[in-house]
Design a protein around this motif. Structure first.
Motif, PDB file in Angstrom:
ATOM      1  N   SER A  68      -0.813  10.747  11.612  1.00 27.17           N
ATOM      2  CA  SER A  68      -0.186  10.965  10.067  1.00 27.17           C
ATOM      3  C   SER A  68       1.410  10.827   9.632  1.00 27.17           C
ATOM      4  O   SER A  68       2.067  11.831  10.662  1.00 27.17           O
ATOM      5  N   TYR A  69       2.415  10.004   9.382  1.00 25.57           N
ATOM      6  CA  TYR A  69       3.581   9.973   9.520  1.00 25.57           C
ATOM      7  C   TYR A  69       3.963  10.505   8.143  1.00 25.57           C
ATOM      8  O   TYR A  69       3.613  10.337   7.239  1.00 25.57           O
ATOM      9  N   LEU A  70       5.036  11.716   8.273  1.00 22.45           N
ATOM     10  CA  LEU A  70       5.617  11.950   7.233  1.00 22.45           C
ATOM     11  C   LEU A  70       7.082  11.694   7.444  1.00 22.45           C
ATOM     12  O   LEU A  70       7.485  12.847   8.822  1.00 22.45           O
ATOM     13  N   SER A  71       8.478  10.952   6.764  1.00 23.27           N
ATOM     14  CA  SER A  71       9.687  10.996   7.166  1.00 23.27           C
ATOM     15  C   SER A  71       9.807  11.158   6.041  1.00 23.27           C
ATOM     16  O   SER A  71       9.871  10.286   4.824  1.00 23.27           O
ATOM     17  N   THR A  72      11.143  12.157   5.804  1.00 20.22           N
ATOM     18  CA  THR A  72      12.459  12.808   4.958  1.00 20.22           C
ATOM     19  C   THR A  72      13.658  11.153   5.503  1.00 20.22           C
ATOM     20  O   THR A  72      13.892  11.730   6.972  1.00 20.22           O
ATOM     21  N   TYR A  73      13.567  10.361   4.707  1.00 19.88           N
ATOM     22  CA  TYR A  73      15.008   9.458   4.317  1.00 19.88           C
ATOM     23  C   TYR A  73      16.698  10.315   4.380  1.00 19.88           C
ATOM     24  O   TYR A  73      16.351  11.212   2.981  1.00 19.88           O
ATOM     25  N   PHE A  74      17.619  10.401   4.864  1.00 20.58           N
ATOM     26  CA  PHE A  74      19.287  10.863   4.445  1.00 20.58           C
ATOM     27  C   PHE A  74      20.065   9.962   3.677  1.00 20.58           C
ATOM     28  O   PHE A  74      20.193   8.895   4.774  1.00 20.58           O
ATOM     29  N   ASP A  75      20.434   9.903   2.736  1.00 23.35           N
ATOM     30  CA  ASP A  75      21.768   8.842   2.494  1.00 23.35           C
ATOM     31  C   ASP A  75      22.598   9.344   1.204  1.00 23.35           C
ATOM     32  O   ASP A  75      22.990  10.659   1.321  1.00 23.35           O
ATOM     33  N   THR A  76      24.017   8.753   0.953  1.00 24.39           N
ATOM     34  CA  THR A  76      25.158   9.834   0.946  1.00 24.39           C
ATOM     35  C   THR A  76      24.406   9.593  -0.635  1.00 24.39           C
ATOM     36  O   THR A  76      23.566   8.864  -1.002  1.00 24.39           O
ATOM     37  N   GLY A  77      25.468  10.083  -1.538  1.00 27.64           N
ATOM     38  CA  GLY A  77      25.369  10.262  -2.480  1.00 27.64           C
ATOM     39  C   GLY A  77      25.048   8.587  -3.861  1.00 27.64           C
ATOM     40  O   GLY A  77      24.732   8.280  -5.023  1.00 27.64           O
ATOM     41  N   GLN A  78      26.045   7.923  -3.040  1.00 24.97           N
ATOM     42  CA  GLN A  78      25.986   6.661  -3.990  1.00 24.97           C
ATOM     43  C   GLN A  78      25.060   6.094  -2.743  1.00 24.97           C
ATOM     44  O   GLN A  78      25.106   4.370  -3.382  1.00 24.97           O
ATOM     45  N   TRP A  93      22.590   1.081   8.339  1.00 21.42           N
ATOM     46  CA  TRP A  93      21.590   2.595   9.098  1.00 21.42           C
ATOM     47  C   TRP A  93      20.801   3.437   8.715  1.00 21.42           C
ATOM     48  O   TRP A  93      20.725   2.929   7.219  1.00 21.42           O
ATOM     49  N   LYS A  94      20.010   3.952   9.034  1.00 16.16           N
ATOM     50  CA  LYS A  94      19.231   5.131   8.555  1.00 16.16           C
ATOM     51  C   LYS A  94      18.749   6.721   9.374  1.00 16.16           C
ATOM     52  O   LYS A  94      18.509   5.867  10.509  1.00 16.16           O
ATOM     53  N   VAL A  95      18.727   6.893   8.683  1.00 16.05           N
ATOM     54  CA  VAL A  95      19.009   9.102   9.624  1.00 16.05           C
ATOM     55  C   VAL A  95      18.359   9.673   8.422  1.00 16.05           C
ATOM     56  O   VAL A  95      17.407   8.971   7.312  1.00 16.05           O
ATOM     57  N   ARG A  96      16.953   9.833   9.829  1.00 20.77           N
ATOM     58  CA  ARG A  96      15.500  10.286   8.635  1.00 20.77           C
ATOM     59  C   ARG A  96      14.704  11.213   9.765  1.00 20.77           C
ATOM     60  O   ARG A  96      15.416  11.879  11.324  1.00 20.77           O
ATOM     61  N   THR A  97      13.871  12.776   9.178  1.00 16.74           N
ATOM     62  CA  THR A  97      13.171  13.145   9.826  1.00 16.74           C
ATOM     63  C   THR A  97      11.865  12.536  10.204  1.00 16.74           C
ATOM     64  O   THR A  97      11.793  12.365   8.704  1.00 16.74           O
ATOM     65  N   ARG A  98      11.210  12.925  11.158  1.00 15.94           N
ATOM     66  CA  ARG A  98       9.760  12.391  11.114  1.00 15.94           C
ATOM     67  C   ARG A  98       9.230  13.425  11.931  1.00 15.94           C
ATOM     68  O   ARG A  98       9.511  14.378  13.026  1.00 15.94           O
ATOM     69  N   LEU A  99       7.810  13.645  10.372  1.00 16.79           N
ATOM     70  CA  LEU A  99       6.872  14.753  10.947  1.00 16.79           C
ATOM     71  C   LEU A  99       5.469  13.856  11.616  1.00 16.79           C
ATOM     72  O   LEU A  99       4.666  13.180  10.615  1.00 16.79           O
ATOM     73  N   TYR A 100       5.413  14.022  13.242  1.00 14.01           N
ATOM     74  CA  TYR A 100       3.732  14.116  13.235  1.00 14.01           C
ATOM     75  C   TYR A 100       2.797  14.748  12.426  1.00 14.01           C
ATOM     76  O   TYR A 100       2.282  15.560  14.076  1.00 14.01           O
ATOM     77  N   ALA A 101       2.240  14.590  12.098  1.00 16.20           N
ATOM     78  CA  ALA A 101       1.574  15.274  10.878  1.00 16.20           C
ATOM     79  C   ALA A 101       0.188  16.698  11.493  1.00 16.20           C
ATOM     80  O   ALA A 101       0.388  17.543  12.063  1.00 16.20           O
ATOM     81  N   GLU A 102      -0.705  15.683  12.542  1.00 15.36           N
ATOM     82  CA  GLU A 102      -1.504  15.793  12.371  1.00 15.36           C
ATOM     83  C   GLU A 102      -0.580  17.298  14.558  1.00 15.36           C
ATOM     84  O   GLU A 102      -1.791  18.198  14.611  1.00 15.36           O
ATOM     85  N   TYR A 131      11.361  19.416   9.873  1.00 17.82           N
ATOM     86  CA  TYR A 131      11.939  18.626   9.118  1.00 17.82           C
ATOM     87  C   TYR A 131      12.180  19.041   7.283  1.00 17.82           C
ATOM     88  O   TYR A 131      11.820  19.457   7.321  1.00 17.82           O
ATOM     89  N   GLY A 132      12.578  17.366   7.581  1.00 14.32           N
ATOM     90  CA  GLY A 132      13.213  17.222   5.598  1.00 14.32           C
ATOM     91  C   GLY A 132      14.659  17.713   5.892  1.00 14.32           C
ATOM     92  O   GLY A 132      15.000  18.080   4.029  1.00 14.32           O
ATOM     93  N   ARG A 133      15.433  18.267   6.865  1.00 14.79           N
ATOM     94  CA  ARG A 133      16.699  18.779   7.014  1.00 14.79           C
ATOM     95  C   ARG A 133      17.623  18.493   8.270  1.00 14.79           C
ATOM     96  O   ARG A 133      16.809  18.160   8.743  1.00 14.79           O
ATOM     97  N   LEU A 134      18.693  18.038   8.093  1.00 10.37           N
ATOM     98  CA  LEU A 134      19.826  18.313   8.878  1.00 10.37           C
ATOM     99  C   LEU A 134      20.286  19.782   9.524  1.00 10.37           C
ATOM    100  O   LEU A 134      21.506  19.846   8.951  1.00 10.37           O
ATOM    101  N   ASP A 135      19.782  20.261  10.479  1.00  9.27           N
ATOM    102  CA  ASP A 135      20.245  21.844  10.543  1.00  9.27           C
ATOM    103  C   ASP A 135      21.944  20.869  12.066  1.00  9.27           C
ATOM    104  O   ASP A 135      21.705  19.912  12.186  1.00  9.27           O
ATOM    105  N   ASP A 136      22.416  22.298  12.525  1.00  5.77           N
ATOM    106  CA  ASP A 136      23.433  21.603  12.549  1.00  5.77           C
ATOM    107  C   ASP A 136      23.545  20.369  13.498  1.00  5.77           C
ATOM    108  O   ASP A 136      24.033  20.025  14.689  1.00  5.77           O
ATOM    109  N   SER A 137      22.773  21.138  14.629  1.00  3.80           N
ATOM    110  CA  SER A 137      22.424  19.837  15.512  1.00  3.80           C
ATOM    111  C   SER A 137      21.527  18.716  16.063  1.00  3.80           C
ATOM    112  O   SER A 137      22.100  17.685  16.177  1.00  3.80           O
TER     113      SER A 137
END
Length: 272
Positions: A68-78, A93-102, A131-137
């Motif tokens: 089971s995959y969960l992917s949060t995608y990030f984009d600009t305001g526009q 381009w696409k930027v995402r964080t992905r969680l392999y749920a199990e 998951y779901g955010r872009l931290d500093d690293s």
């Protein structure tokens, strides 16, 4: 029976030889690749799996043949990433964080296109809590990849724009280094709205070189034709009010249904 187990049964995955993640990664970890996508009815998807059984293994994780995959995608305001895809710009381009749920595993991923139109994917392991955010690293990693790809977008301009959830089965030809993935139970989420793929279909992706793989030829014989379809682009096109009409939305309306309620979260089993 859970949706993941039901999909595995519908596709007949138990008939395939299993392969470990290490074996699949060693043979078919294609970060620079050409992807082809097909929307296929479940009965024909099972025929595809049956016909690939002689040449492909299925990823088997301690007896589990789907993830089971969960992917949060990030984009600009526009919605710069969405618009670059819809307008068929060369620098997509696409930027995402992905969680392999199990498994409770998380990655930060950036996908770009090279000068020949092939997909190049870059990934960074991240803690589950990221998951779901872009931290500093993660922001530093994203910034480096986009700069090298000449994409003029700063991580500070990105925010979470949509979440995509689905169950995936991954098949690999260990001798020739190509893969086939089959995604079902697919939903796109934005705010309080959800768009769901028709449960009688799966999204099939072949991942290999510039030349079509044997799986592509099998798909053509099964009556499937490649489609230009991104899960994130579909979600935004169907769920964001005011976006211009486009070919993706017209295709998506044939296979997806939008509903004004959130779907329940997939079960998450965090890593120890």
């Amino acid at each position: 029976m859970t949706p993941a187990l039901l999909l595995a049964a519908d596709l007949g995955l138990s008939a395939l030889r299993g392969a470990s993640l290490a074996e699949v990664d060693a043979a078919a970890a294609l970060q620079h690749r050409t992807d082809r996508k097909y929307l296929l009815p479940l009965d024909r998807a099972r025929l595809l799996v049956d016909q690939l059984a002689g040449s492909h293994h299925v990823l088997d994780l301690a007896g589990r043949r789907t993830t089971s995959y969960l992917s949060t995608y990030f984009d600009t305001g526009q919605l710069g990433a969405w618009r670059a895809h819809i307008q068929r710009r060369r620098r997509r381009w696409k930027v995402r964080t992905r969680l392999y749920a199990e498994d409770g595993l998380c990655r930060v991923e950036v996908k770009t296109k090279d000068g020949r139109g092939a997909t190049v994917k870059h990934a960074l392991k991240a803690p589950t809590r990221a998951y779901g955010r872009l931290d500093d690293s993660a922001a530093e990693f994203v910034d480096g990849v986009l700069r090298r790809a000449d994409v003029p977008v700063a991580p500070a301009a990105l925010s979470a724009a949509a979440e995509i959830r689905y169950v995936r089965a991954a098949l690999a030809d260990l001798d020739h280094g190509t893969r086939v993935t089959l995604d079902g139970v697919l939903t796109c989420h934005h705010g309080d709205r959800t768009a769901a793929l028709d449960p009688g279909h799966v999204l099939v992706e072949t991942k290999g070189g510039a030349r079509p793989a044997p799986a592509d030829r099998l798909l053509l014989r099964l009556g499937a034709r490649p489609v230009s379809l991104s899960k994130y682009i579909v979600g935004q096109s169907l769920l964001r009010p005011g976006l211009p009409d486009n070919d993706v939305r017209r295709l998506a309306r044939t296979y997806f249904t939008a509903v004004a309620r959130p779907a329940p979260l997939l079960e998450r089993i965090p890593a120890a």
